[in-house]
Structures are given as C-alpha cells and as structure tokens.
Design an enzyme around this catalytic site. Structure first.
Site, mmCIF file in Angstrom:
data_model
loop_
_atom_site.group_PDB
_atom_site.id
_atom_site.type_symbol
_atom_site.label_atom_id
_atom_site.label_comp_id
_atom_site.label_asym_id
_atom_site.label_seq_id
_atom_site.Cartn_x
_atom_site.Cartn_y
_atom_site.Cartn_z
ATOM 1 N N THR A 1 16.087 23.823 25.329
ATOM 2 C CA THR A 1 14.645 23.840 25.044
ATOM 3 C C THR A 1 14.078 22.473 24.685
ATOM 4 O O THR A 1 12.963 22.129 25.083
ATOM 5 C CB THR A 1 14.386 24.812 23.867
ATOM 6 O OG1 THR A 1 14.688 26.126 24.305
ATOM 7 C CG2 THR A 1 12.946 24.772 23.408
ATOM 8 N N ASP B 1 20.209 25.234 30.854
ATOM 9 C CA ASP B 1 19.921 26.161 29.767
ATOM 10 C C ASP B 1 21.311 26.513 29.238
ATOM 11 O O ASP B 1 22.212 26.825 30.022
ATOM 12 C CB ASP B 1 19.220 27.410 30.331
ATOM 13 C CG ASP B 1 18.819 28.393 29.243
ATOM 14 O OD1 ASP B 1 19.690 28.774 28.448
ATOM 15 O OD2 ASP B 1 17.648 28.794 29.197
ATOM 16 N N SER B 2 21.532 26.453 27.929
ATOM 17 C CA SER B 2 22.913 26.573 27.435
ATOM 18 C C SER B 2 23.501 27.954 27.674
ATOM 19 O O SER B 2 24.714 28.143 27.554
ATOM 20 C CB SER B 2 23.004 26.180 25.964
ATOM 21 O OG SER B 2 22.468 27.177 25.131
ATOM 22 N N THR C 1 20.038 25.867 22.141
ATOM 23 C CA THR C 1 20.506 26.517 20.906
ATOM 24 C C THR C 1 21.333 27.778 21.176
ATOM 25 O O THR C 1 22.134 28.174 20.328
ATOM 26 C CB THR C 1 19.310 26.903 19.999
ATOM 27 O OG1 THR C 1 18.472 27.821 20.711
ATOM 28 C CG2 THR C 1 18.517 25.689 19.595
ATOM 29 N N ASP C 2 21.147 28.409 22.349
ATOM 30 C CA ASP C 2 21.794 29.710 22.569
ATOM 31 C C ASP C 2 23.307 29.658 22.409
ATOM 32 O O ASP C 2 23.899 30.556 21.818
ATOM 33 C CB ASP C 2 21.441 30.247 23.966
ATOM 34 C CG ASP C 2 20.008 30.750 24.043
ATOM 35 O OD1 ASP C 2 19.358 30.850 22.980
ATOM 36 O OD2 ASP C 2 19.536 31.037 25.154
ATOM 37 N N THR D 1 36.064 39.508 11.691
ATOM 38 C CA THR D 1 35.136 40.526 11.185
ATOM 39 C C THR D 1 33.770 40.462 11.874
ATOM 40 O O THR D 1 33.326 39.396 12.297
ATOM 41 C CB THR D 1 34.961 40.411 9.661
ATOM 42 O OG1 THR D 1 34.015 41.402 9.238
ATOM 43 C CG2 THR D 1 34.471 39.034 9.242
ATOM 44 N N GLN D 2 33.122 41.619 11.959
ATOM 45 C CA GLN D 2 31.740 41.671 12.447
ATOM 46 C C GLN D 2 30.767 41.217 11.363
ATOM 47 O O GLN D 2 29.594 40.989 11.644
ATOM 48 C CB GLN D 2 31.379 43.104 12.867
ATOM 49 C CG GLN D 2 32.152 43.592 14.058
ATOM 50 C CD GLN D 2 31.793 45.016 14.473
ATOM 51 O OE1 GLN D 2 30.811 45.582 14.006
ATOM 52 N NE2 GLN D 2 32.593 45.584 15.336
ATOM 53 N N CYS D 3 31.266 41.153 10.116
ATOM 54 C CA CYS D 3 30.381 40.708 9.017
ATOM 55 C C CYS D 3 30.088 39.222 9.186
ATOM 56 O O CYS D 3 30.907 38.466 9.692
ATOM 57 C CB CYS D 3 31.035 40.926 7.661
ATOM 58 S SG CYS D 3 31.364 42.648 7.298
HETATM 59 N N1 ASP Z 1 17.743 29.119 26.278
HETATM 60 C C1 ASP Z 1 17.718 27.853 25.554
HETATM 61 C C2 ASP Z 1 19.108 27.236 25.620
HETATM 62 O O1 ASP Z 1 19.964 27.619 24.900
HETATM 63 C C3 ASP Z 1 17.288 28.065 24.151
HETATM 64 C C4 ASP Z 1 17.180 26.825 23.317
HETATM 65 O O2 ASP Z 1 17.529 25.713 23.689
HETATM 66 O O3 ASP Z 1 16.706 26.942 22.175
HETATM 67 O O4 ASP Z 1 19.323 26.372 26.401
#
Ligand code: ASP
Length: 336
Positions: A13, A58-59, A90-91, A271-273
């Site tokens: 992003t 896009d990650s 961020t993904d 764990t899922q926690c």
């Molecule tokens: N879909 C984007 C990615 O991970 C989301 C982001 O960068 O915040 O590349």
C-alpha cells in the site's frame, strides 16, 4: 560521517496509487517521492539508496522465494550500508519479518520492515511518518535485529503479528514487549534487544519446502486432518486451543496425527490464542497430542513457527534435529 541506509521497496500500500480496481503498485512513484522529502536533508537522516523490485507486489502475492530474494539482496549489500529498510505490504509483513531472522544468521545491523495502511499519495497518510521513523531508527540506533516498525512501536520481527485491518497501529508482538516506543522521543529498550552476534553475516538458504498450518475447530473431521497430512507435507503448524489442546475424544483424529508423525512429519503445536504459551502437559487433551508425537511450539507465533520450520527443512537436517531446534530459541522467537 552520514550513515548509509539501503531501502528495498517490495510493493504494498505504501507506494500504491488508486486504479479502477482499487489500489495497485505504481512503479517509480515511491522512490521519487522519498528522494524529494525535505526531511532527508536533516543531519539525523542517513544517505539512502532505493532498490525497487520488479514486479512490485501486493504482499498477498509474496512467497518464500521473495523472502529469500530479500535476504540475498541484504547479504549482497551488507558491507556497504549501516542499516536496511524493507518497504512491504502489511498483509504478510509479519511472515517476512519472521522469516528473515532465520536466513540472516549473524546479523549485526538493523533491518527494519515498514509499510503503511494509507498510501503516501493520500493527503492524510501514515506512510510518511513510518518511513521517517524507520530511517531514524536504522541510522541512529545499534539494533542487530530484524524489526518491524509501525505506528508507535518497534517490534521484534519474529514476534510480530498483524492485528488490525484498518488501525494505524496494525501490528503487535503479544509475547514480547516492544523493542522500542515511538513517541515524542524514540525509546529503545536495550535490555530486550539481542546481543551483537559473534560471527559474520551468513545468508542461509530458504528452499521451497512443504509445510503448512491448520487451525482446529470444534467438530473438525479426522479425515480433513488426515488429508492435510498426506505427502508431500513435511511439517505442520497445528493451531490448537488454549495451552495447546485438541479434540482427543476423537480417536481417529489422534490416529491421523500419529500416522503422520510415524512417517516423520513434524507437527508443531501453536496456540490459537494471541497471547501466552503452549503447555502440552497441563491437560489430558494436550498430553494425548504429545503422545501422538506432536511437539510444542511454546509461545512462538504461527508466522514464526512456519518460517522456522521452512528454514530448518531447507537445511536438510535429520528430523530429530529439526524437532529439537523447533523447541529451542534460535533468534529470539521463543521464550525459554
Ligand atoms: N494488500 C496490501 C499488501 O499487503 C495491504 C497493505 O500494504 O497494507 O500489500
């Protein structure tokens, strides 16, 4: 003398622009914007070189090959720079941040991943602050670790998870306090930072291995587990309940696990926690998993456990050694 920082832009992003199908990476745009930032003229800022990857991703489209490409790029430029910044979507940033420490053995310089929730092209964005903060940390602090810098926190990479789809503090490291707090001042908690390495950087190979992760849910059919564990799967992160428990009244479920571990599939219980550690001996529903050959992932995130398993299988180690190392702290990913 001014510090030198090598910036890798992988996509995400942070450098995207609006298109008719939503935000998409825009080649050339981010590098141009960063190099024209007036902040870069400050004495606190390093000299920068930007390497933009082609294609920008896009990650959500990244794979372990991309992790290894970044590690090799850092290795090739290691001696010429004081620090490294990876601009990333961020993904899957927490996965890349979890994998790099294993490949970058003997890392003695800061490697900082960052990105943003709002692209730099928008008037109101978190991209600018995240870039400036990451540059400030990379140039002015001695942190021999892979970190994830986002919002007001500096986190250990292999402890990080994405916890918010839309908040500007999108990441957390639930089982380790932040390595640094980004406020009016940047406060680094030196007691938490890993010691400088004894050896020189050696980039460890990451191969395409067959590992995966499967969450338990109430009523999960044993056949689903058995199918999942079929060859060529070599290792599985089993996302279990609470301190690592599973549906052990289901004999066929246990048999599926046992058949796989008998074939040397490494099954790691995480764990899922969000917070806390696996303790397989606390409940009968955990002890039975251990008897089926499942090992504890302790307080590793599933992201770190998956990356670590990929790294260990890439080293061609005997399965018993992989199991032993999975349960040991190698890069600060696990509390012993
Ligand atoms: N879909 C984007 C990615 O991970 C989301 C982001 O960068 O915040 O590349």
């Amino acid at each position: 003398m001014k510090k030198r920082v090598y910036i890798i832009y992988t996509g995400g992003t942070i450098g995207m622009q609006p298109t008719s199908e939503g935000y998409a990476p825009a080649p050339g745009y981010l590098a141009e914007q960063i190099l024209s930032m007036p902040e870069l003229k400050s004495d606190l800022m390093p000299d920068v070189e930007i390497h933009e990857y082609d294609p920008l991703l896009d990650s959500a489209n990244m794979t372990p090959d991309d992790w290894y490409k970044i590690a090799r790029d850092i290795g090739e430029h290691y001696d010429n720079y004081d620090g490294f910044i990876i601009l990333h979507g961020t993904d899957t940033m927490a996965y890349t941040a979890s994998a790099l420490p294993f490949m970058l053995e003997g890392l003695g310089k800061p490697v900082i991943l960052t990105g943003s929730q709002i692209p730099l092209c928008e008037v109101r964005n978190d991209a600018r602050a995240n870039i400036i903060t990451a540059l400030t940390v990379a140039a002015n602090f001695n942190i021999p670790e892979v970190c994830l810098c986002f919002g007001n926190q500096l986190l250990r990479g292999c402890r990080s998870v994405k916890v918010s789809t839309d908040g500007l503090d999108a990441f957390a490291s639930p089982n380790l306090p932040p390595l640094g707090d980004i406020g009016v001042e940047i406060r680094i908690h030196k007691n938490l930072v890993l010691p400088a390495p004894q050896s020189k950087l050696q980039v460890q190979e990451l191969k395409q291995v067959n590992v995966g992760a499967l969450p338990l849910w109430p009523g999960i059919p044993a056949q689903v587990v058995r199918n999942f564990l079929q060859p060529p799967l070599q290792g599985l992160i089993l996302r279990a309940y609470g301190v690592g428990n599973g549906p052990t009244n289901n004999a066929d479920f246990l048999a599926a696990l046992e058949e796989a571990t008998a074939r040397d599939v490494v099954i790691v219980d995480c764990t899922q926690c969000l917070r806390g550690s696996v303790h397989l001996g606390d409940y009968a529903t955990g002890s039975a998993l251990a008897r089926a050959g499942v090992i504890s992932g302790f307080d590793m995130t599933a992201e770190a456990a998956l990356a670590k398993l990929s790294y260990l299988f890439s080293q061609n180690l005997p399965v018993d050694e992989i199991k032993r190392l999975m349960q040991m702290n190698l890069r600060g990913e696990l509390t012993t």
